[in-house]
Enzyme design. Structure first.
Site, PDB file in Angstrom:
ATOM      1  N   HIS A   8       0.818  -1.214   0.000  1.00 56.72           N
ATOM      2  CA  HIS A   8       0.000   0.000   0.000  1.00 56.72           C
ATOM      3  C   HIS A   8       0.853   1.267   0.000  1.00 56.72           C
ATOM      4  CE1 HIS A   8       0.942   0.956   4.183  1.00 56.72           C
ATOM      5  NE2 HIS A   8       0.823  -0.343   4.427  1.00 56.72           N
ATOM      6  N   GLU A  81      -2.731  -6.938   7.041  1.00 56.53           N
ATOM      7  CA  GLU A  81      -1.406  -6.930   7.649  1.00 56.53           C
ATOM      8  C   GLU A  81      -1.366  -7.900   8.832  1.00 56.53           C
ATOM      9  OE1 GLU A  81       1.587  -6.904   7.575  1.00 56.53           O
ATOM     10  OE2 GLU A  81       2.269  -4.813   7.677  1.00 56.53           O
TER      11      GLU A  81
END
Length: 189
Positions: A8, A81
């Site tokens: 990201h 994550e």
């Protein structure tokens, strides 16, 4: 099958070196700009589908890229994550102050690497089964990607930090993954 793995775009917490984990942190202006640059660069290739973690920083990165490629983002919670437990929101200095130099040896609720690897492979294998022969993009997170790459391409150097919006492209050949591009940031230059 080719899969492009993207970390990201940047966030305020990235710049402050705060552990993000499963905290839902948004992109900063640079993160949005870098995602747009990557989207423009990816237009030079053919991509068929884009998957993203459901956390805002990854999803927004994917949406910026998807708009450039005329694709729809499909979120998958398995791409999140690695959970940071009690360290989420803290810097290294804060962790040392609170738990000491050996904080990594403590049980602070951090998701175990083997669990991240299991869910990463489950997701990627599902994408392979459902989208075989297509080019797939996956937008996820630094620790998630590092654990996946270490388990998939152990022969490569995994000591380098995975830069925000970096692109790694792997090709599937039978049961083996081959590296086409590793941690590329050419789109940022």
């Amino acid at each position: 099958m080719r899969i492009g793995f993207i970390r990201h775009g940047s966030t305020a917490w990235n710049k402050e070196k705060r552990a993000q984990g499963s905290s839902d942190i948004h992109l900063d202006d640079q993160g949005r700009s870098d995602a747009a640059k990557l989207g423009d660069w990816l237009k030079n290739d053919k991509w068929d589908v884009i998957f993203s973690s459901d956390l805002s920083r990854a999803k927004e990165t994917a949406e910026i890229i998807a708009k450039k490629l005329n694709l729809k983002v499909i979120t998958d919670h398995r791409l999140r994550e690695a959970g940071g437990g009690q360290i989420e929101g803290t810097t290294e200095q804060e962790r040392i102050k609170k738990w000491g130099e050996n904080w990594r040896e403590l049980d602070l609720g951090i998701e175990k690497a083997h669990l991240v690897v299991e869910r990463a492979h489950a997701a990627v294998n599902d994408f392979h089964d459902k989208y075989s022969g297509l080019n797939v993009l996956v937008v996820s997170h630094g620790s998630f990607l590092r654990h996946f790459f270490k388990s998939t391409l152990p022969e490569l150097n995994h000591e380098n930090h995975i830069v925000n919006t970096s692109l790694t492209i792997l090709k599937r050949d039978g049961d083996k993954w081959l590296n086409e591009k590793f941690h590329s940031t050419r789109h940022l230059n």
